[in-house]
Motif scaffolding. Structure first.
Motif, PDB file in Angstrom:
ATOM      1  N   ALA A 139       0.842  -1.206   0.000  1.00 16.35           N
ATOM      2  CA  ALA A 139       0.000   0.000   0.000  1.00 16.35           C
ATOM      3  C   ALA A 139       0.871   1.248   0.000  1.00 16.35           C
ATOM      4  O   ALA A 139       0.592   2.234  -0.680  1.00 16.35           O
ATOM      5  N   LYS A 140       1.958   1.189   0.761  1.00 18.61           N
ATOM      6  CA  LYS A 140       2.835   2.343   0.867  1.00 18.61           C
ATOM      7  C   LYS A 140       3.557   2.600  -0.461  1.00 18.61           C
ATOM      8  O   LYS A 140       3.613   3.731  -0.945  1.00 18.61           O
ATOM      9  N   THR A 141       4.075   1.538  -1.052  1.00 17.62           N
ATOM     10  CA  THR A 141       4.787   1.695  -2.318  1.00 17.62           C
ATOM     11  C   THR A 141       3.874   2.255  -3.405  1.00 17.62           C
ATOM     12  O   THR A 141       4.280   3.095  -4.198  1.00 17.62           O
ATOM     13  N   LEU A 142       2.637   1.793  -3.432  1.00 15.96           N
ATOM     14  CA  LEU A 142       1.712   2.248  -4.473  1.00 15.96           C
ATOM     15  C   LEU A 142       1.014   3.540  -4.082  1.00 15.96           C
ATOM     16  O   LEU A 142       0.252   4.095  -4.869  1.00 15.96           O
ATOM     17  N   ASN A 143       1.255   3.995  -2.847  1.00 16.87           N
ATOM     18  CA  ASN A 143       0.651   5.235  -2.379  1.00 16.87           C
ATOM     19  C   ASN A 143      -0.876   5.192  -2.378  1.00 16.87           C
ATOM     20  O   ASN A 143      -1.543   6.131  -2.797  1.00 16.87           O
ATOM     21  N   ILE A 144      -1.428   4.083  -1.935  1.00 12.96           N
ATOM     22  CA  ILE A 144      -2.883   3.994  -1.809  1.00 12.96           C
ATOM     23  C   ILE A 144      -3.195   3.501  -0.392  1.00 12.96           C
ATOM     24  O   ILE A 144      -2.313   3.003   0.313  1.00 12.96           O
ATOM     25  N   GLY A 145      -4.434   3.663   0.026  1.00 17.84           N
ATOM     26  CA  GLY A 145      -4.822   3.243   1.369  1.00 17.84           C
ATOM     27  C   GLY A 145      -4.924   1.730   1.456  1.00 17.84           C
ATOM     28  O   GLY A 145      -5.128   1.051   0.450  1.00 17.84           O
ATOM     29  N   LEU A 146      -4.794   1.200   2.674  1.00 17.80           N
ATOM     30  CA  LEU A 146      -4.964  -0.245   2.852  1.00 17.80           C
ATOM     31  C   LEU A 146      -6.379  -0.681   2.483  1.00 17.80           C
ATOM     32  O   LEU A 146      -6.596  -1.797   2.018  1.00 17.80           O
ATOM     33  N   ASP A 147      -7.343   0.233   2.669  1.00 24.11           N
ATOM     34  CA  ASP A 147      -8.725  -0.133   2.335  1.00 24.11           C
ATOM     35  C   ASP A 147      -8.954  -0.186   0.823  1.00 24.11           C
ATOM     36  O   ASP A 147     -10.038  -0.536   0.373  1.00 24.11           O
ATOM     37  N   ALA A 148      -7.932   0.150   0.047  1.00 19.09           N
ATOM     38  CA  ALA A 148      -8.047   0.031  -1.419  1.00 19.09           C
ATOM     39  C   ALA A 148      -7.523  -1.322  -1.907  1.00 19.09           C
ATOM     40  O   ALA A 148      -7.503  -1.579  -3.098  1.00 19.09           O
ATOM     41  N   LEU A 149      -7.073  -2.174  -0.964  1.00 19.10           N
ATOM     42  CA  LEU A 149      -6.508  -3.476  -1.356  1.00 19.10           C
ATOM     43  C   LEU A 149      -7.534  -4.597  -1.223  1.00 19.10           C
ATOM     44  O   LEU A 149      -8.337  -4.614  -0.296  1.00 19.10           O
ATOM     45  N   VAL A 150      -7.475  -5.539  -2.174  1.00 16.56           N
ATOM     46  CA  VAL A 150      -8.188  -6.803  -2.036  1.00 16.56           C
ATOM     47  C   VAL A 150      -7.138  -7.901  -2.151  1.00 16.56           C
ATOM     48  O   VAL A 150      -6.304  -7.876  -3.058  1.00 16.56           O
ATOM     49  N   PHE A 151      -7.175  -8.838  -1.205  1.00 13.12           N
ATOM     50  CA  PHE A 151      -6.120  -9.839  -1.112  1.00 13.12           C
ATOM     51  C   PHE A 151      -6.700 -11.212  -1.451  1.00 13.12           C
ATOM     52  O   PHE A 151      -7.610 -11.695  -0.762  1.00 13.12           O
ATOM     53  N   ALA A 152      -6.192 -11.839  -2.520  1.00 18.15           N
ATOM     54  CA  ALA A 152      -6.683 -13.149  -2.935  1.00 18.15           C
ATOM     55  C   ALA A 152      -5.643 -14.213  -2.616  1.00 18.15           C
ATOM     56  O   ALA A 152      -4.540 -14.195  -3.163  1.00 18.15           O
ATOM     57  N   ASP A 153      -5.986 -15.112  -1.712  1.00 16.06           N
ATOM     58  CA  ASP A 153      -5.055 -16.147  -1.280  1.00 16.06           C
ATOM     59  C   ASP A 153      -5.847 -17.427  -1.025  1.00 16.06           C
ATOM     60  O   ASP A 153      -6.894 -17.392  -0.372  1.00 16.06           O
ATOM     61  N   ASP A 154      -5.336 -18.560  -1.539  1.00 12.82           N
ATOM     62  CA  ASP A 154      -6.052 -19.822  -1.348  1.00 12.82           C
ATOM     63  C   ASP A 154      -5.944 -20.329   0.082  1.00 12.82           C
ATOM     64  O   ASP A 154      -6.719 -21.188   0.498  1.00 12.82           O
ATOM     65  N   ASN A 155      -4.988 -19.811   0.841  1.00 12.11           N
ATOM     66  CA  ASN A 155      -4.680 -20.366   2.152  1.00 12.11           C
ATOM     67  C   ASN A 155      -5.513 -19.705   3.260  1.00 12.11           C
ATOM     68  O   ASN A 155      -5.355 -18.514   3.540  1.00 12.11           O
ATOM     69  N   PRO A 156      -6.409 -20.484   3.903  1.00 15.66           N
ATOM     70  CA  PRO A 156      -7.290 -19.893   4.923  1.00 15.66           C
ATOM     71  C   PRO A 156      -6.524 -19.304   6.113  1.00 15.66           C
ATOM     72  O   PRO A 156      -7.007 -18.360   6.748  1.00 15.66           O
ATOM     73  N   VAL A 157      -5.350 -19.854   6.402  1.00 25.72           N
ATOM     74  CA  VAL A 157      -4.567 -19.335   7.532  1.00 25.72           C
ATOM     75  C   VAL A 157      -4.075 -17.925   7.226  1.00 25.72           C
ATOM     76  O   VAL A 157      -4.172 -17.012   8.059  1.00 25.72           O
ATOM     77  N   GLU A 158      -3.573 -17.732   6.015  1.00 25.20           N
ATOM     78  CA  GLU A 158      -3.112 -16.401   5.618  1.00 25.20           C
ATOM     79  C   GLU A 158      -4.276 -15.408   5.597  1.00 25.20           C
ATOM     80  O   GLU A 158      -4.151 -14.258   6.004  1.00 25.20           O
ATOM     81  N   ARG A 159      -5.410 -15.883   5.087  1.00 24.62           N
ATOM     82  CA  ARG A 159      -6.579 -14.990   5.023  1.00 24.62           C
ATOM     83  C   ARG A 159      -6.991 -14.550   6.428  1.00 24.62           C
ATOM     84  O   ARG A 159      -7.257 -13.374   6.672  1.00 24.62           O
ATOM     85  N   ALA A 160      -7.000 -15.513   7.355  1.00 28.41           N
ATOM     86  CA  ALA A 160      -7.415 -15.191   8.721  1.00 28.41           C
ATOM     87  C   ALA A 160      -6.442 -14.202   9.356  1.00 28.41           C
ATOM     88  O   ALA A 160      -6.845 -13.261  10.046  1.00 28.41           O
ATOM     89  N   LEU A 161      -5.152 -14.417   9.111  1.00 33.18           N
ATOM     90  CA  LEU A 161      -4.145 -13.512   9.677  1.00 33.18           C
ATOM     91  C   LEU A 161      -4.360 -12.085   9.175  1.00 33.18           C
ATOM     92  O   LEU A 161      -4.367 -11.134   9.948  1.00 33.18           O
ATOM     93  N   VAL A 162      -4.556 -11.967   7.869  1.00 35.57           N
ATOM     94  CA  VAL A 162      -4.713 -10.625   7.292  1.00 35.57           C
ATOM     95  C   VAL A 162      -6.003  -9.972   7.806  1.00 35.57           C
ATOM     96  O   VAL A 162      -6.022  -8.792   8.136  1.00 35.57           O
ATOM     97  N   ARG A 163      -7.077 -10.761   7.898  1.00 37.26           N
ATOM     98  CA  ARG A 163      -8.331 -10.182   8.415  1.00 37.26           C
ATOM     99  C   ARG A 163      -8.152  -9.671   9.833  1.00 37.26           C
ATOM    100  O   ARG A 163      -8.694  -8.634  10.207  1.00 37.26           O
ATOM    101  N   ARG A 164      -7.394 -10.416  10.632  1.00 40.58           N
ATOM    102  CA  ARG A 164      -7.219 -10.011  12.024  1.00 40.58           C
ATOM    103  C   ARG A 164      -6.333  -8.772  12.116  1.00 40.58           C
ATOM    104  O   ARG A 164      -6.647  -7.822  12.819  1.00 40.58           O
ATOM    105  N   GLU A 165      -5.229  -8.772  11.377  1.00 40.22           N
ATOM    106  CA  GLU A 165      -4.266  -7.665  11.481  1.00 40.22           C
ATOM    107  C   GLU A 165      -4.736  -6.425  10.723  1.00 40.22           C
ATOM    108  O   GLU A 165      -4.471  -5.310  11.143  1.00 40.22           O
ATOM    109  N   LEU A 166      -5.363  -6.625   9.596  1.00 39.65           N
ATOM    110  CA  LEU A 166      -5.742  -5.504   8.729  1.00 39.65           C
ATOM    111  C   LEU A 166      -7.206  -5.627   8.306  1.00 39.65           C
ATOM    112  O   LEU A 166      -7.507  -5.978   7.166  1.00 39.65           O
ATOM    113  N   PRO A 167      -8.115  -5.332   9.241  1.00 40.44           N
ATOM    114  CA  PRO A 167      -9.539  -5.541   8.917  1.00 40.44           C
ATOM    115  C   PRO A 167     -10.038  -4.685   7.754  1.00 40.44           C
ATOM    116  O   PRO A 167     -11.083  -4.971   7.188  1.00 40.44           O
TER     117      PRO A 167
END
Lengths: 81, 625
Positions: free
Chosen positions: B362-390
């Protein structure tokens, strides 16, 4: 499905739809006994019951229902089929 | 069946109960999280009641952290079941949508009567939800008369409220009279519905009306889910109550898109997301991608979908746990890769946790974190990101890669309303930007870095060519924006005709390409004084003296109009802290502070010395059109 179980699940649906944790499904209960049970919420209730039990009521059946007791009989018939 | 991209939460019900005990500031983020989780029809109703009660109990009806929007729904049949789904979906996107329902069937009276509840409500968005029987089911119904009626409503709404207008397309509820060639029977209601929907596409366009494509999304999900004739006969609900959460989500995403809240960047995992298998273990020959294998073709198809998004302006990034060398190998050497390294604006492959990497992206692209959508097949990674960056959008991905693209499409994160040339070019732009960042790291002296960019800035008054892009930028810029004042396209057009308004659209070209319009200034002159009503800039061009160059041009324009004093105002929001001191840094003097943190600034133009800038500046004085 046993009537006991139907009443228990119906109680949960009534509480969810009318947002009142004191509601209990009894055979004599009617719309007149629940303040929030108006014509709009009635549709919501019917849809919620259909989703809960995986059934569908016919319009004619709904028109004949006079109280929760009748409703439970219908649910019993439909879930037995 | 519905909202399948939202994650399930085991503790949903207990969390909602716990909210009732919390003070409003703590309750709001929890409610937003609940709205971002999957819920059934009854749960949606409960969440909505808590939300409405919370707003009613707060000062001024505001819920902290949410942007308020007034939406009016005008319908021809029952609409009273629609607001909960819309409010909850708004909450999911950081919006507090206040809904006004016109009385049953009274849409036309409400629009025309200046004393109606609708006029008192002053909608910022109006949804016209006419049911199929109303527009196509009566004696004498025709495609032309339905279009005429809708157009009259749109124009009335535009004139009275200058609001965003949403037109619901017509639900195909009528059974066929002919069959597959229904269109041959002119008076068939089913054919009229199809005809209206077909004509609505081109005809809504010049009117600036956005469509709520109920005909398309009800067909995609199955009409039976959306519409049941018995419910219609009983209570005139055209949209089935169980479909209202999806309906509401579509309404909310259009409102969010209109306010610049759609996501901007799709961040992709690599192993088992873009190809099958693990590149570090399976190697280039071992990964599953491409022809001759159903799974391999599904991954290719998903890559094509991502490429399609990229070509219409969505930025692509990669965030993968891999050695960078391994991660890059398929992009460079695998013949079946649709996505090339050049499509990825920011490529991060390392062993750091993904939340930290997403922050970096987000910082490199100069956009807000709320402008990101994260696609990952791994439920553990998804859960981590949801918890850290709602605030990051994290869709539940289906197990089969064949469903990846459809899931991201259904979730509507990237809902788009307008296409500009720059949308298409943006992806390439961000890419060039990332290269600029790298150049910055290799050149240590700032002055020579700016010189090396070989920038040319062009400033000119608003014109009809730039109107769409100017309006878009005004309504989506949140960070570098002094007043965050929004304008409709009609309001921007009105400024072009106002001789007291000094408007500037600013374009920047550098050796990496054309950045397009990157800054907007609007000032209003009154006698010897002018006030800057809007000053905003794209964060892509921060740190390049563009602010200084803009001020130089603005001052020149003001002086030419006989202005001696320039006033500026900074109005704080959650996102614009970066410009709190901008006026001070540009040599303005403090001229007062309001309670709400608003600060006022003054610049004496007599004896103003243009500030040094490291670029060519071209000023166009007259609008070209």
């Amino acid at each position: 499905m046993q009537q006991d179980e139907i009443y228990a699940r119906l109680t949960k649906v009534l509480r969810d739809v009318f947002d009142d944790d004191t509601l209990v499904a009894t055979p004599e209960l009617t719309a007149n006994d629940v303040k929030e049970w108006d014509s709009v919420n009635h549709i919501t209730l019917v849809v919620a019951i259909e989703e809960e039990f995986g059934i569908k009521f016919k319009t004619a059946e709904l028109e004949k229902m006079k109280n929760v007791g009748h409703m439970v009989e219908q649910i019993e018939k439909k879930t037995a089929a | 069946m519905q909202l399948n991209w939202l994650p399930l939460r085991e503790d949903w019900d207990s969390l909602l109960r716990s909210v009732k005990e919390l003070p409003i500031a703590e309750a709001a983020p929890v409610l937003r999280e609940l709205a971002g989780s999957r819920m059934d029809f009854a749960q949606m109703g409960k969440l909505d009641r808590v939300l409405v009660r919370l707003a009613a109990g707060s000062a001024g009806g505001a819920i902290p952290g949410l942007e308020r929007v007034r939406l009016a729904i005008l319908g021809s049949a029952t609409i009273s079941h629609l607001p909960p789904g819309i409010r909850v979906a708004g909450l999911r996107r950081g919006l507090q949508i206040e809904v006004y329902e016109a009385p049953y069937g009274m849409y036309w009276q409400e629009l025309m009567d200046a004393g109606s509840g609708l006029h008192e409500f002053r909608p910022e968005v109006m949804l016209l939800a006419l049911d199929a029987r109303h527009v196509a089911g009566a004696e004498g119904s025709s495609v032309a008369s339905a279009l005429e009626l809708m157009r009259a409503c749109w124009r009335q709404a535009r004139t009275a409220f200058s609001c965003q207008v949403l037109q619901q397309t017509v639900m195909p509820v009528f059974p066929d009279l002919m069959g597959d060639n229904e269109q041959r029977l002119e008076q068939s209601p089913a054919a009229i519905v199809a005809g209206i929907n077909e004509r609505l596409r081109p005809e809504s366009e010049p009117e600036g009306v956005d469509l709520l494509a109920l005909d398309r999304f009800s067909a995609a999900e199955g009409l039976d889910f959306w519409y049941q004739p018995d419910i219609w006969h009983r209570s005139k609900h055209e949209v089935h109550p169980r479909a209202t959460s999806v309906y509401g989500d579509h309404v909310a995403r259009l409102i969010a898109a209109g306010r610049g809240r759609s996501a901007k960047c799709l961040v992709l995992d690599l192993d088992n997301t873009l190809w099958g298998g693990v590149i570090g273990d399976d190697g280039l020959e071992g990964i599953v991608l491409g022809q001759g294998n159903g799974t391999g073709e599904a991954f290719v198809d998903f890559q094509r979908y991502a490429l399609g998004l990229s070509e219409r302006g969505v930025i692509l990034a990669v965030c993968s746990k891999n050695d960078e060398k391994n991660a890059l190998e398929p992009f460079e050497k695998h013949p079946e890769m649709v996505l090339k390294r050049s499509h990825i604006s920011c490529f991060v492959a390392n062993w750091t946790d993904k939340a930290a990497n997403l922050r970096q992206i987000a910082k490199t692209l100069n956009i807000g974190l709320d402008a990101l959508v994260f696609a990952d097949d791994n439920p553990v990674e998804r859960a981590l990101v949801r918890r850290e960056l709602p605030m990051v959008g994290v869709p539940e991905m289906p197990e089969d890669p064949a469903g990846y693209g459809p899931t991201i499409a259904a979730a509507g994160y990237f809902e788009g309303l307008k296409i500009t040339e720059e949308d298409r070019a943006r992806s390439r732009l961000y890419q060039a930007n990332a290269e600029r960042e790298m150049l910055k790291e290799s050149v240590t002296d700032m002055g020579s870095y700016l010189e090396s960019l070989r920038m040319t800035m062009t400033a000119q008054p608003f014109d009809s060519v730039g109107l769409t892009r100017v309006t878009q930028l005004i309504n989506k810029t949140n960070q570098f924006n002094l007043t965050t004042q929004r304008y409709t396209e009609a309001e921007v057009a009105a400024l072009m005709r106002n001789p007291k308004a000094i408007t500037l659209q600013v374009r920047l070209v550098d050796r990496f390409g054309d950045n397009g319009i990157i800054a907007i200034l609007i000032a209003r002159a009154a006698g010897a004084e002018a006030e800057i009503e809007t000053w905003l800039m794209s964060c892509r061009v921060l740190g390049r003296n563009v602010e200084e160059a803009c001020l130089n041009v603005l001052v020149e324009r003001c002086v030419a109009q006989g202005v001696h004093r320039l006033m500026g105002v900074y109005r704080p929001t959650e996102k614009n802290g970066m410009v709190r001191e901008m006026y001070r840094n540009l040599g303005f003097e403090a001229a007062g502070e309001e309670e709400v943190g608003e600060t006022r600034w003054m610049l004496d133009l007599d004896g103003y010395v243009p500030r040094p800038v490291a670029m060519q500046v071209e000023v166009v004085r007259e609008a070209t059109v």
